[in-house]
Scaffold this motif. Sequence first.
Motif, PDB file in Angstrom:
ATOM      1  N   GLY A   1       0.794  -1.216   0.000  1.00  0.00           N
ATOM      2  CA  GLY A   1       0.000   0.000   0.000  1.00  0.00           C
ATOM      3  C   GLY A   1       0.828   1.267   0.000  1.00  0.00           C
ATOM      4  N   LEU A   2       2.153   1.138   0.102  1.00  0.00           N
ATOM      5  CA  LEU A   2       3.002   2.328   0.124  1.00  0.00           C
ATOM      6  C   LEU A   2       3.854   2.425  -1.139  1.00  0.00           C
ATOM      7  CD1 LEU A   2       4.150   2.496   3.849  1.00  0.00           C
ATOM      8  CD2 LEU A   2       2.376   3.808   2.710  1.00  0.00           C
ATOM      9  N   GLU A   3       3.312   1.972  -2.255  1.00  0.00           N
ATOM     10  CA  GLU A   3       4.020   2.099  -3.519  1.00  0.00           C
ATOM     11  C   GLU A   3       4.117   3.585  -3.856  1.00  0.00           C
ATOM     12  OE1 GLU A   3       1.261   0.096  -3.193  1.00  0.00           O
ATOM     13  OE2 GLU A   3       2.352  -1.761  -2.973  1.00  0.00           O
ATOM     14  N   LEU A   4       5.242   3.988  -4.409  1.00  0.00           N
ATOM     15  CA  LEU A   4       5.442   5.401  -4.691  1.00  0.00           C
ATOM     16  C   LEU A   4       4.821   5.828  -6.016  1.00  0.00           C
ATOM     17  CD1 LEU A   4       9.075   5.855  -3.370  1.00  0.00           C
ATOM     18  CD2 LEU A   4       6.915   6.255  -2.198  1.00  0.00           C
TER      19      LEU A   4
ATOM     20  N   ASP B   1      -2.305   7.508  10.077  1.00  0.00           N
ATOM     21  CA  ASP B   1      -1.390   6.439  10.485  1.00  0.00           C
ATOM     22  C   ASP B   1      -0.036   7.003  10.916  1.00  0.00           C
ATOM     23  OD1 ASP B   1      -3.331   4.559   9.959  1.00  0.00           O
ATOM     24  OD2 ASP B   1      -2.453   3.902   8.054  1.00  0.00           O
ATOM     25  N   MET B   2       0.443   8.009  10.210  1.00  0.00           N
ATOM     26  CA  MET B   2       1.726   8.617  10.566  1.00  0.00           C
ATOM     27  C   MET B   2       1.624   9.320  11.916  1.00  0.00           C
ATOM     28  SD  MET B   2       2.919  10.030   6.820  1.00  0.00           S
ATOM     29  CE  MET B   2       4.188  11.082   7.467  1.00  0.00           C
ATOM     30  N   GLU B   3       0.528  10.028  12.145  1.00  0.00           N
ATOM     31  CA  GLU B   3       0.350  10.746  13.401  1.00  0.00           C
ATOM     32  C   GLU B   3       0.190   9.801  14.590  1.00  0.00           C
ATOM     33  OE1 GLU B   3      -1.666  14.915  11.846  1.00  0.00           O
ATOM     34  OE2 GLU B   3      -2.973  13.323  12.560  1.00  0.00           O
TER      35      GLU B   3
ATOM     36  N   LEU C   1       8.881   7.315   6.391  1.00  0.00           N
ATOM     37  CA  LEU C   1       9.485   7.969   5.236  1.00  0.00           C
ATOM     38  C   LEU C   1       8.770   7.555   3.950  1.00  0.00           C
ATOM     39  CD1 LEU C   1      11.580   9.751   3.887  1.00  0.00           C
ATOM     40  CD2 LEU C   1      13.148   7.795   3.916  1.00  0.00           C
ATOM     41  N   LEU C   2       8.501   6.271   3.799  1.00  0.00           N
ATOM     42  CA  LEU C   2       7.772   5.803   2.617  1.00  0.00           C
ATOM     43  C   LEU C   2       6.369   6.400   2.573  1.00  0.00           C
ATOM     44  CD1 LEU C   2       8.771   2.028   2.482  1.00  0.00           C
ATOM     45  CD2 LEU C   2       9.381   3.816   0.845  1.00  0.00           C
ATOM     46  N   ALA C   3       5.702   6.466   3.732  1.00  0.00           N
ATOM     47  CA  ALA C   3       4.368   7.043   3.790  1.00  0.00           C
ATOM     48  C   ALA C   3       4.406   8.515   3.411  1.00  0.00           C
ATOM     49  CB  ALA C   3       3.764   6.862   5.184  1.00  0.00           C
ATOM     50  N   TYR C   4       5.418   9.224   3.868  1.00  0.00           N
ATOM     51  CA  TYR C   4       5.575  10.632   3.526  1.00  0.00           C
ATOM     52  C   TYR C   4       5.763  10.796   2.010  1.00  0.00           C
ATOM     53  CZ  TYR C   4       7.355  15.382   3.275  1.00  0.00           C
ATOM     54  OH  TYR C   4       7.532  16.690   2.941  1.00  0.00           O
TER      55      TYR C   4
END
Length: 77
Positions: free
Chosen positions: A12-15, A36-38, A48-51
Amino acid sequence: MPAKKSEDQKPGLELQIDPNLRYEQAVKELEKLISDMESGKFSLEETLLAYQRGAALLKHCQAMLAQVEQQVRVFEA
């Protein structure tokens, strides 16, 4: 340093953003990533990938909005 291979990434974190991804779907995914990040749910690497995914989603949404704004200008002319 080379980027991680896609098989090492969290699902789910494909760029890469599907160019056919609808605006509403992109916003919903972006909101979930932010939540999710928070929450601290991700490791540092996953954050980092999520960002990076979020930045790509934001760019996709901005491009779609710009396209719609241009269409509105054409209709108003």
